[in-house]
Design an enzyme around this catalytic site. Structure first.
Site, PDB file in Angstrom:
ATOM      1  N   PHE A 177       5.093  25.196 -23.976  1.00 23.80           N
ATOM      2  CA  PHE A 177       4.360  26.351 -23.359  1.00 23.80           C
ATOM      3  C   PHE A 177       4.635  26.255 -21.551  1.00 23.80           C
ATOM      4  O   PHE A 177       4.470  27.314 -20.712  1.00 23.80           O
ATOM      5  CB  PHE A 177       3.539  27.116 -23.567  1.00 23.80           C
ATOM      6  CG  PHE A 177       2.060  25.593 -23.364  1.00 23.80           C
ATOM      7  CD1 PHE A 177       1.914  25.354 -22.018  1.00 23.80           C
ATOM      8  CD2 PHE A 177       1.506  24.442 -23.696  1.00 23.80           C
ATOM      9  CE1 PHE A 177       0.073  25.341 -21.382  1.00 23.80           C
ATOM     10  CE2 PHE A 177       0.597  23.858 -23.219  1.00 23.80           C
ATOM     11  CZ  PHE A 177      -0.620  23.855 -22.513  1.00 23.80           C
ATOM     12  N   LYS A 212      15.387  27.981 -27.783  1.00 29.01           N
ATOM     13  CA  LYS A 212      14.490  28.153 -28.614  1.00 29.01           C
ATOM     14  C   LYS A 212      12.968  28.116 -27.805  1.00 29.01           C
ATOM     15  O   LYS A 212      12.886  26.568 -28.246  1.00 29.01           O
ATOM     16  CB  LYS A 212      14.289  27.721 -30.350  1.00 29.01           C
ATOM     17  CG  LYS A 212      12.909  27.747 -31.143  1.00 29.01           C
ATOM     18  CD  LYS A 212      11.949  28.561 -31.102  1.00 29.01           C
ATOM     19  CE  LYS A 212      11.238  27.014 -31.180  1.00 29.01           C
ATOM     20  NZ  LYS A 212       9.750  26.790 -30.852  1.00 29.01           N
ATOM     21  N   GLU A 259       6.975  29.467 -28.840  1.00 26.28           N
ATOM     22  CA  GLU A 259       6.494  30.450 -29.102  1.00 26.28           C
ATOM     23  C   GLU A 259       5.443  31.659 -28.446  1.00 26.28           C
ATOM     24  O   GLU A 259       4.906  32.791 -28.344  1.00 26.28           O
ATOM     25  CB  GLU A 259       6.037  30.930 -30.827  1.00 26.28           C
ATOM     26  CG  GLU A 259       4.610  29.846 -31.311  1.00 26.28           C
ATOM     27  CD  GLU A 259       5.622  28.576 -31.080  1.00 26.28           C
ATOM     28  OE1 GLU A 259       6.388  27.907 -30.744  1.00 26.28           O
ATOM     29  OE2 GLU A 259       4.982  27.739 -32.878  1.00 26.28           O
ATOM     30  N   SER A 283       4.879  17.788 -27.148  1.00 22.63           N
ATOM     31  CA  SER A 283       4.062  16.998 -27.411  1.00 22.63           C
ATOM     32  C   SER A 283       4.691  15.232 -28.050  1.00 22.63           C
ATOM     33  O   SER A 283       5.915  15.467 -28.315  1.00 22.63           O
ATOM     34  CB  SER A 283       3.213  17.176 -28.164  1.00 22.63           C
ATOM     35  OG  SER A 283       3.979  17.880 -29.805  1.00 22.63           O
ATOM     36  N   CYS A 315       3.803  17.706 -17.687  1.00 23.21           N
ATOM     37  CA  CYS A 315       3.889  16.345 -17.961  1.00 23.21           C
ATOM     38  C   CYS A 315       3.200  15.189 -16.981  1.00 23.21           C
ATOM     39  O   CYS A 315       3.699  14.653 -16.929  1.00 23.21           O
ATOM     40  CB  CYS A 315       4.758  16.495 -18.389  1.00 23.21           C
ATOM     41  SG  CYS A 315       6.408  16.606 -17.607  1.00 23.21           S
ATOM     42  N   GLU A 349      -3.868  12.022 -24.551  1.00 22.46           N
ATOM     43  CA  GLU A 349      -3.305  13.290 -23.342  1.00 22.46           C
ATOM     44  C   GLU A 349      -4.484  14.205 -22.812  1.00 22.46           C
ATOM     45  O   GLU A 349      -4.658  14.441 -24.476  1.00 22.46           O
ATOM     46  CB  GLU A 349      -1.981  13.845 -23.717  1.00 22.46           C
ATOM     47  CG  GLU A 349      -1.224  14.245 -22.632  1.00 22.46           C
ATOM     48  CD  GLU A 349      -0.187  14.783 -23.064  1.00 22.46           C
ATOM     49  OE1 GLU A 349       0.201  15.175 -24.428  1.00 22.46           O
ATOM     50  OE2 GLU A 349       0.742  15.717 -21.970  1.00 22.46           O
TER      51      GLU A 349
HETATM   52  P1  NAD Z   1       4.881  21.472 -28.874  1.00 25.08           P
HETATM   53  O1  NAD Z   1       5.201  19.849 -28.952  1.00 25.08           O
HETATM   54  O2  NAD Z   1       3.408  21.726 -29.018  1.00 25.08           O
HETATM   55  O3  NAD Z   1       5.249  22.589 -28.918  1.00 25.08           O
HETATM   56  C1  NAD Z   1       6.505  23.067 -28.254  1.00 25.08           C
HETATM   57  C2  NAD Z   1       7.632  22.734 -29.620  1.00 25.08           C
HETATM   58  O4  NAD Z   1       7.524  22.398 -30.301  1.00 25.08           O
HETATM   59  C3  NAD Z   1       7.388  24.066 -29.184  1.00 25.08           C
HETATM   60  O5  NAD Z   1       8.477  25.137 -29.068  1.00 25.08           O
HETATM   61  C4  NAD Z   1       7.432  24.270 -30.593  1.00 25.08           C
HETATM   62  O6  NAD Z   1       7.724  25.668 -31.474  1.00 25.08           O
HETATM   63  C5  NAD Z   1       7.778  23.540 -31.520  1.00 25.08           C
HETATM   64  N1  NAD Z   1       6.790  22.862 -32.454  1.00 25.08           N
HETATM   65  C6  NAD Z   1       5.728  22.438 -32.030  1.00 25.08           C
HETATM   66  N2  NAD Z   1       4.639  21.983 -33.677  1.00 25.08           N
HETATM   67  C7  NAD Z   1       5.941  21.416 -33.998  1.00 25.08           C
HETATM   68  C8  NAD Z   1       5.992  20.757 -34.986  1.00 25.08           C
HETATM   69  N3  NAD Z   1       5.099  20.306 -35.707  1.00 25.08           N
HETATM   70  N4  NAD Z   1       7.269  21.333 -35.315  1.00 25.08           N
HETATM   71  C9  NAD Z   1       8.271  21.647 -35.073  1.00 25.08           C
HETATM   72  N5  NAD Z   1       8.644  22.286 -34.187  1.00 25.08           N
HETATM   73  C10 NAD Z   1       7.087  22.243 -33.477  1.00 25.08           C
HETATM   74  O7  NAD Z   1       3.889  20.937 -26.879  1.00 25.08           O
HETATM   75  P2  NAD Z   1       3.166  22.819 -25.978  1.00 25.08           P
HETATM   76  O8  NAD Z   1       1.154  22.525 -26.625  1.00 25.08           O
HETATM   77  O9  NAD Z   1       3.859  23.241 -26.156  1.00 25.08           O
HETATM   78  O10 NAD Z   1       3.768  21.518 -24.288  1.00 25.08           O
HETATM   79  C11 NAD Z   1       2.771  20.286 -24.261  1.00 25.08           C
HETATM   80  C12 NAD Z   1       3.315  18.721 -24.428  1.00 25.08           C
HETATM   81  O11 NAD Z   1       4.517  18.730 -23.704  1.00 25.08           O
HETATM   82  C13 NAD Z   1       2.290  17.890 -23.936  1.00 25.08           C
HETATM   83  O12 NAD Z   1       2.312  17.182 -24.697  1.00 25.08           O
HETATM   84  C14 NAD Z   1       3.090  17.588 -22.212  1.00 25.08           C
HETATM   85  O13 NAD Z   1       3.423  16.533 -22.115  1.00 25.08           O
HETATM   86  C15 NAD Z   1       4.017  17.851 -23.222  1.00 25.08           C
HETATM   87  N6  NAD Z   1       5.369  17.579 -21.573  1.00 25.08           N
HETATM   88  C16 NAD Z   1       6.331  16.945 -21.638  1.00 25.08           C
HETATM   89  C17 NAD Z   1       6.782  16.929 -20.639  1.00 25.08           C
HETATM   90  C18 NAD Z   1       7.979  15.719 -20.425  1.00 25.08           C
HETATM   91  O14 NAD Z   1       8.555  16.185 -19.233  1.00 25.08           O
HETATM   92  N7  NAD Z   1       8.067  15.057 -20.926  1.00 25.08           N
HETATM   93  C19 NAD Z   1       7.446  18.286 -20.061  1.00 25.08           C
HETATM   94  C20 NAD Z   1       6.424  19.314 -19.830  1.00 25.08           C
HETATM   95  C21 NAD Z   1       5.606  19.465 -21.545  1.00 25.08           C
END
Ligand code: NAD
Length: 491
Positions: free
Chosen positions: A151, A175, A178, A228, A283, A384
């Site tokens: 997000f 994708k 959401e 994450s 991040c 985090e």
């Molecule tokens: P998230 O992991 O909750 O969601 C990311 C994506 O995964 C979304 O599209 C979501 O629909 C999907 N998703 C969520 N849960 C899932 C599951 N159980 N099974 C399959 N797909 C699933 O992350 P978020 O809250 O949207 O973003 C924040 C996180 O992203 C933080 O931990 C941040 O550090 C990380 N991040 C990392 C970087 C990087 O470059 N390393 C960059 C931006 C964000």
């Protein structure tokens, strides 16, 4: 209320799922749209993939010089629509105006670098590897690829992958998160103007079920994920078990060391921007600040001053330096983590939990928090937080501070503030993180460089952006040729 459509086979279509969740403006809880979710979104992925494969067959035959013309046009469309895109980003993610424009710029830079694909994907040739025998390595597209994004950067992150994927001849499925699907809706309106083969680029909404459909689909050969760490690990293990190439970027907990010889005024401002920019939901946000040496008062006071002056409010209003966090649940989680830190022995130099913004009383606002003396042997120091919270700790020397940095589970970024070249060199060489900043607060690699997380911040081999992305979206083929003498040199 509008239910968002998918973009499949070059047209906007309803999802096969009737289940939806709300997209909410984090500054005022206004419902902006409804996004499809649930098990039936898996069918959307199946349909998009079939069209994507046909498009890839056609597109991979188009000369690369011609393929990148679409990217030049996309760059112009981004620039012509930059204000509208930025406003949508702020609306659905809560970022400030400046932050929204900034992330679009980063997306554009990736498009620009991918315009160099005619050179970047060139192979190698050795003539006469044996007498009259030539050997070459060529790069070919892998077919259909997909990305799953978080997000916190509704625009930029997709463009760490998309421009490289299509410039190298692949079809690509997006994708988006959401929580923030509206930015991608606008960007696909622009993509629709590109005259690409139908199905080459698809936008498919959903949550876990659509992700699982991507991971299980046999036609999709590569998956790029950002989010994450627990989900990154899941995507990497399931995707690779299903024979896919996977690059999965995870979470972070970024340490910053401030040595006694650092420029205090500059360092404190840069650190405050790093910790509290994007309301800490980055991040590459600095999270743990380690002051080294006896005289901590001066840097602590300077950080406090730099932090105190931040203005909290709706990101699109003028003069705002920090917007809300993404959801009410997220605010609740951050608030609990602050309490956890206090319960574990820390004290609050600033406590941002009780914050209200006039006119936006329902928004997910938090003010900056600074926790001092966070316990090194408890949980918060390794957790985090992903919110506007700084943990301030102190160490006796750079060796001790480096040991702390290298003991962390994550390895997305580590930074050092100093005016000493030898200390900087030691840190650059010894810190266990993939992105290093020296007197830099957010060491975000430009598009020419890989986004180089380590340890629990990355699973895979090739990262997003630049040459790594070109390699990720291509497979090498080695050809050894011998021709009848009549066509070769006489020996
Ligand atoms: P998230 O992991 O909750 O969601 C990311 C994506 O995964 C979304 O599209 C979501 O629909 C999907 N998703 C969520 N849960 C899932 C599951 N159980 N099974 C399959 N797909 C699933 O992350 P978020 O809250 O949207 O973003 C924040 C996180 O992203 C933080 O931990 C941040 O550090 C990380 N991040 C990392 C970087 C990087 O470059 N390393 C960059 C931006 C964000």
């Amino acid at each position: 209320m509008e239910i968002l459509k998918n973009y499949i086979n070059g047209i906007w279509v309803d999802s096969m799922s009737t289940k939806t969740i709300e997209v909410i403006n984090p500054a005022n809880q206004e419902v902006l749209a409804k996004v499809p979710c649930g098990p039936d979104t898996a069918k959307d992925i199946e349909i998009a993939t079939k069209f994507a494969f046909n498009a890839y067959k056609e597109w991979s035959k188009v000369p690369v010089m011609k393929r990148v013309q679409a990217l030049y046009k996309l760059k112009s469309l981004f620039e012509e629509n930059i204000g509208e895109i930025a406003e949508i980003i702020t609306k659905e993610s809560g970022k400030t105006k400046e932050e929204s424009f900034g992330e679009i710029q980063r997306a554009i830079e990736n498009i620009e670098v991918a315009c160099g694909t005619p050179m970047l994907m060139a192979g190698d040739v050795i003539e006469d590897i044996a007498t009259g025998v030539d050997e070459m390595m060529i790069r070919q597209p892998i077919g259909v690829a997909a990305c799953i994004t978080p997000f916190n950067f509704p625009c930029m992150i997709v463009f760490w992958f998309l421009p490289y994927a299509i410039a190298t001849g692949n079809a690509f499925i997006v994708k988006p998160s959401e929580k923030v699907p509206l930015t991608m809706m606008k960007l696909f309106e622009l993509i629709d103007k590109l005259d690409l083969p139908k199905g080459l680029l698809s936008l498919v909404h959903g949550g876990k079920e659509s992700v699982d459909a991507i991971l299980e689909n046999q036609t999709i050969k590569a998956v790029s994920f950002v989010g994450s760490t627990p989900v990154a690990k899941y995507i990497y293990s399931k995707g690779t078990a299903n024979g896919k190439r996977v690059q999965a970027q995870g979470g972070a907990k970024n340490p910053v060391i401030v040595l006694p010889d650092a420029d205090i005024e500059m360092s404190s401002k840069i650190i405050a921007d790093s910790v509290y920019g994007c309301a800490g939901q980055r991040c590459l946000a600095a999270s743990t600040i380690i002051t080294v040496g006896d005289d901590k008062r001066e840097i602590k006071d300077a950080i406090y001053e730099a932090v105190k002056s931040r203005t909290i409010g709706y990101g699109w209003d003028d003069g705002i330096s920090m917007g809300p966090v993404i959801t009410a649940e997220s605010k609740h989680r951050i608030t609990n983590l602050i309490q956890q830190g206090l319960d574990e022995g820390a004290s609050a130099l600033l406590d941002g939990r009780k914050t209200s913004v006039s006119g936006y009383e329902n928004g997910n606002f938090l003010s900056p928090t600074i926790l001092e003396n966070v316990a090194l042997d408890k949980n918060l120091i390794q957790t985090e937080i992903f919110g506007p919270v700084m943990s301030l700790i102190s160490m006796n020397n750079i060796e001790e501070a480096l040991r702390f940095v290298n003991n962390g589970n994550y390895g997305n970024m580590a930074c050092l503030f100093t005016s000493n070249g030898a200390s900087a060199r030691k840190f650059r060489n010894e810190a266990d993180a993939g992105n290093i900043g020296i007197n830099i607060g957010v060491a975000a690699p430009m598009a020419q460089f890989p986004f180089s997380g380590w340890k629990d911040s990355f699973f895979g081999d090739l990262h997003g952006q630049g040459k790594h992305a070109i390699e990720f979206f291509t497979q090498t083929k080695v050809v050894i040729e011998r021709w009848p003498n009549i066509w070769t040199r006489k020996f």
